[in-house]
Motif scaffolding. Structure first.
Motif, PDB file in Angstrom:
ATOM      1  N   LEU A 108       0.823  -1.210   0.000  1.00 29.91           N
ATOM      2  CA  LEU A 108       0.000   0.000   0.000  1.00 29.91           C
ATOM      3  C   LEU A 108       0.859   1.263   0.000  1.00 29.91           C
ATOM      4  N   MET A 109       1.921   1.260   0.804  1.00 31.41           N
ATOM      5  CA  MET A 109       2.726   2.461   0.997  1.00 31.41           C
ATOM      6  C   MET A 109       3.391   2.942  -0.294  1.00 31.41           C
ATOM      7  N   LEU A 110       3.989   2.009  -1.047  1.00 26.98           N
ATOM      8  CA  LEU A 110       4.775   2.404  -2.221  1.00 26.98           C
ATOM      9  C   LEU A 110       3.937   3.116  -3.291  1.00 26.98           C
ATOM     10  N   PRO A 111       2.794   2.575  -3.742  1.00 22.59           N
ATOM     11  CA  PRO A 111       2.011   3.317  -4.756  1.00 22.59           C
ATOM     12  C   PRO A 111       1.400   4.607  -4.236  1.00 22.59           C
ATOM     13  N   ILE A 112       0.995   4.644  -2.953  1.00 24.91           N
ATOM     14  CA  ILE A 112       0.396   5.865  -2.401  1.00 24.91           C
ATOM     15  C   ILE A 112       1.438   6.967  -2.301  1.00 24.91           C
ATOM     16  N   PHE A 113       2.644   6.634  -1.825  1.00 22.25           N
ATOM     17  CA  PHE A 113       3.712   7.638  -1.726  1.00 22.25           C
ATOM     18  C   PHE A 113       4.117   8.127  -3.112  1.00 22.25           C
ATOM     19  N   THR A 114       4.125   7.219  -4.076  1.00 23.15           N
ATOM     20  CA  THR A 114       4.468   7.614  -5.448  1.00 23.15           C
ATOM     21  C   THR A 114       3.405   8.542  -6.017  1.00 23.15           C
ATOM     22  N   LEU A 115       2.148   8.211  -5.756  1.00 26.25           N
ATOM     23  CA  LEU A 115       1.031   9.023  -6.234  1.00 26.25           C
ATOM     24  C   LEU A 115       1.093  10.445  -5.682  1.00 26.25           C
ATOM     25  N   PHE A 116       1.509  10.599  -4.447  1.00 24.17           N
ATOM     26  CA  PHE A 116       1.598  11.916  -3.816  1.00 24.17           C
ATOM     27  C   PHE A 116       2.914  12.642  -4.149  1.00 24.17           C
ATOM     28  N   GLY A 117       3.754  12.034  -4.968  1.00 25.20           N
ATOM     29  CA  GLY A 117       4.972  12.695  -5.428  1.00 25.20           C
ATOM     30  C   GLY A 117       6.091  12.777  -4.417  1.00 25.20           C
ATOM     31  N   LEU A 118       6.090  11.908  -3.421  1.00 26.50           N
ATOM     32  CA  LEU A 118       7.116  11.992  -2.372  1.00 26.50           C
ATOM     33  C   LEU A 118       8.490  11.539  -2.857  1.00 26.50           C
ATOM     34  N   TYR A 119       8.531  10.826  -3.983  1.00 25.62           N
ATOM     35  CA  TYR A 119       9.829  10.394  -4.507  1.00 25.62           C
ATOM     36  C   TYR A 119      10.343  11.311  -5.611  1.00 25.62           C
ATOM     37  N   HIS A 120       9.623  12.410  -5.816  1.00 28.42           N
ATOM     38  CA  HIS A 120      10.078  13.424  -6.770  1.00 28.42           C
ATOM     39  C   HIS A 120      10.506  14.711  -6.059  1.00 28.42           C
ATOM     40  N   ALA A 121      10.242  14.796  -4.760  1.00 27.34           N
ATOM     41  CA  ALA A 121      10.595  15.999  -3.987  1.00 27.34           C
ATOM     42  C   ALA A 121      12.093  16.039  -3.726  1.00 27.34           C
TER      43      ALA A 121
ATOM     44  N   LYS B 145      -0.850  13.960   4.407  1.00 27.30           N
ATOM     45  CA  LYS B 145      -1.977  13.593   3.541  1.00 27.30           C
ATOM     46  C   LYS B 145      -1.839  12.173   3.014  1.00 27.30           C
ATOM     47  N   ALA B 146      -0.605  11.838   2.583  1.00 24.30           N
ATOM     48  CA  ALA B 146      -0.360  10.484   2.083  1.00 24.30           C
ATOM     49  C   ALA B 146      -0.616   9.445   3.173  1.00 24.30           C
ATOM     50  N   MET B 147      -0.226   9.773   4.405  1.00 25.32           N
ATOM     51  CA  MET B 147      -0.398   8.836   5.505  1.00 25.32           C
ATOM     52  C   MET B 147      -1.867   8.676   5.873  1.00 25.32           C
TER      53      MET B 147
END
Length: 682
Positions: A64-77, A92-94
């Motif tokens: 669950l964590m990996l796609p949700i964090f990716t969707l919220f752009g946390l790996y592009h910050a 928000k992601a959490m």
């Protein structure tokens, strides 16, 4: 310890992007797994070793964590610049993750797993992921501060602990080259408290802080304060060896938020400028909105600001006329960009033209049909016009007359002349030429048979205009050279360019015909005091007998040709108030149009042959209060006289008694008045 943090942080931050991405994803996957174990252990109050029955829960968390964090752009910050907004995004992601984790866990119905773990695990995961971002930020700060060691930092105080001060303070703390050591604020409730971890002090402690902490920068972060209040604060810091910076007023900030790019040096305009007087916008809009407006000299200091101010009233067409290509291009680009920002539908027409070209001016008025003309085109630099008087009078007087005649022929409704205080009892050609322009407009306004309303606006120096002392002093200070002033007692009236332009438009809108308006200029300013203030605002000191180790010297060079110690705004005492407290109406004598035209016809003949003495004589006849300098300052006439003298004094060969020739110097023939052989008396 700090060294190891620095080395580790530098290694991580200098790694390729994909490596940092893998580290971030790997840490988050590890966090998802470890927080499941921690949540189970804390809830069951025992060390809970994973078994096959719990395997689905351990797989659920990272899935669950990996796609949700990716969707919220946390790996592009870029986490080295992480601010509060990043933690909001993590939160928000959490929330999404926690809702999904808890819901799916209930559906899975895993034996021996309490439902409360579905709440506890997301909380623990939030702490770890948010903490990891904060750690990256800390490592970056440690690395940059270590690299900045040994460099000089801006140690600063911020005056103003309000929202703007807090916002800009937070931004400055993120910059490695700034060290924020405290806030100053007038509010007693804030004294002794901390803002973002930085103490707030009483303004009276400023001197102690500057001396003790080595403060070299003070930032005034009070955009909503009045100009008067900000000036008081600036004045209170002038005696300290600090550079003073400020934020623009709240009306100048686009969205009410402040950024580091909004910080600007305190200029002399900030000290001499005044709080604005409300403008009658209804009157101005009635005179300008949806009309065709022509501005001559549109690329100059006053002309360009007039164009910017006129744009706020949304004219249908703004005709920009100037004889300098670069200036015209610059103001054209400027107003077009401003029009886009305010979504104005104004059409802009750049016109290259010399105002003395009456045929082209007439053609422009015939084709574009301007309803309002602001005539700001003029040669205004006193010594330069004094060195070239014929050209100064030709451009200023006959350029104005060509626009006046074109306006009358084409039925222009309003004509506003931009004049100067140097037109009052002038001692120089520039001032005399502007007074003659005023008289010409007064004479035409008194004539019947046309519908053009003529008015004139007279004011003093504008701060920062081309050719004024402020840009000169600013350049001299920047280069570390001595500041040059012409006399210790010389004074001038000053106002800011925007204020002058606003009042010109206001005065022109209230004109009824033949009106001569004066702008209230406040108190005159001693130029030497102006120079001292500009030096001190730069964080430097004046070098004089009291302070021989100062940074900048002030040198007195002597008055220039045609220059006065004091300027005036009124020839007599005949003036009255208007609806605007900063605009007065003057009543002054002028010559009837018939007599004036006779003198002008003689003046144009004298200009064509560059007869400077006759030019000044005619000016003096038209303007009795004109008091020209006795000596010839015209460079062309002076050089012509010198060449004549040189030719006369050149040695010649003559025949004596029909015998052998001998060389006879002109001095021997009694040509040179001083009796010195070969010398020039020009």
């Amino acid at each position: 310890m700090k060294r190891y943090i620095f080395l580790f942080g530098k290694y991580i931050l200098d790694s390729p992007r994909y490596v940092k991405w893998l580290i971030a994803v790997g840490f988050d996957l590890f966090s998802a797994l470890i927080t499941v174990w921690l949540a189970c252990s804390l809830r069951l109050e025992s060390i809970s070793l994973p078994d096959l029955t719990h395997l689905r829960l351990y797989l659920l968390a990272p899935a669950l964590m990996l796609p949700i964090f990716t969707l919220f752009g946390l790996y592009h910050a870029i986490h080295r610049y992480s601010g509060f907004s990043v933690f909001i995004t993590v939160g928000k992601a959490m929330l999404v993750y926690g809702f999904a984790f808890f819901s799916i866990m209930l559906l899975m119905q895993i034996d021996g797993i309490p439902r409360s773990i579905g709440i506890l695990q997301p909380i623990l995961l939030f702490l770890m992921t948010a903490g990891s971002r904060a750690m990256v930020r800390f490592m970056y700060t440690a690395a940059t501060s270590h690299s900045m060691r040994g460099r000089s930092l801006d140690r600063l105080l911020i005056y103003g602990a309000g929202s703007s001060g807090a916002e800009i303070g937070k931004a400055l703390q993120e910059r490695a080259n700034y060290e924020l050591l405290g806030y100053l604020d007038d509010s007693k409730e804030l004294h002794g408290r901390k803002l973002n971890g930085i103490p707030v002090y009483y303004p009276g402690e400023a001197e102690r802080l500057i001396q003790k902490e080595g403060i070299n920068n003070v930032l005034i972060a009070m955009p909503s304060a009045s100009r008067t209040r900000r000036n008081e604060i600036i004045e209170s810091f002038r005696r300290y060896p600090v550079r003073i910076q400020t934020l623009p007023g709240v009306d100048e900030l686009a969205d009410g938020r402040v950024t580091i790019s909004d910080i600007k040096e305190v200029e002399i305009e900030d000290l001499l400028g005044r709080d604005p007087v409300p403008i009658d916008h209804e009157l101005v809009h009635r005179a300008i909105t949806k009309k065709v407006v022509l501005v001559t000299g549109a690329g100059g200091s006053i002309g360009s600001e007039l164009c910017r101010q006129l744009l706020q009233a949304h004219p249908a067409t703004l005709l920009l006329l100037d004889n300098t290509e670069l200036n015209l291009y610059t103001i054209h680009c400027d107003v077009e960009a401003r029009a886009q920002k305010i979504q104005a539908a104004t059409r802009f027409v750049p016109l290259l033209c010399d105002v003395t070209d009456e045929e082209r001016i007439t053609e422009i008025c015939r084709v574009f049909k301007p309803e309002v003309i602001y005539h700001a085109a003029a040669y205004k630099h006193v010594p330069m016009v004094e060195y070239n008087p014929a050209e100064g009078v030709r451009n200023n007087v006959f350029g104005t007359l060509s626009v006046v005649r074109a306006a009358i022929r084409q039925g222009v409704s309003n004509f506003v002349l931009v004049s100067t205080d140097k037109a009052v009892r002038p001692t120089n050609v520039m001032g005399a030429s502007k007074r003659l322009c005023e008289m010409a407009l007064q004479a035409h306004a008194a004539e019947q048979g046309h519908k053009t309303c003529f008015s004139m606006v007279r004011f003093g120096n504008v701060l920062g205009s081309s050719g004024s002392v402020v840009p000169l002093f600013r350049r001299q200070i920047k280069e570390g050279n001595a500041i040059t002033i012409t006399h210790e007692e010389i004074t001038r009236y000053f106002m800011t360019i925007p204020e002058a332009a606003q009042l010109i438009i206001q005065a022109g809108a209230m004109a009824t015909g033949g009106d001569l308006y004066l702008l209230e200029m406040g108190k005159p300013v001693k130029i030497i005091d102006l120079a001292r203030k500009m030096v001190e605002l730069s964080g430097l000191s004046v070098r004089d007998h009291e302070n021989p180790n100062g940074d900048i010297e002030i040198k007195v060079t002597g008055l220039r040709p045609g220059e006065k110690l004091y300027e005036e705004l009124l020839i007599g005492n005949n003036s009255g108030p208007t609806a605007n407290p900063r605009i007065f109406k003057a009543y002054e004598e002028f010559m009837p149009i018939g007599e004036l035209n006779t003198e002008l016809s003689q003046l144009i003949v004298a200009i064509r042959v560059n007869d400077v003495k006759n030019i000044k004589r005619i000016l003096n006849k038209i303007i009795p209060e004109y008091n020209p300098a006795a000596e010839t300052t015209d460079l062309l006439a002076s050089e012509t006289e010198c060449q004549i003298c040189a030719n006369i004094s050149r040695p010649k060969k003559v025949q004596s008694n029909g015998k052998n020739g001998k060389t006879v110097k002109s001095a021997e023939l009694g040509v040179m008045g001083n009796g010195k052989s070969g010398s020039r008396t020009c």
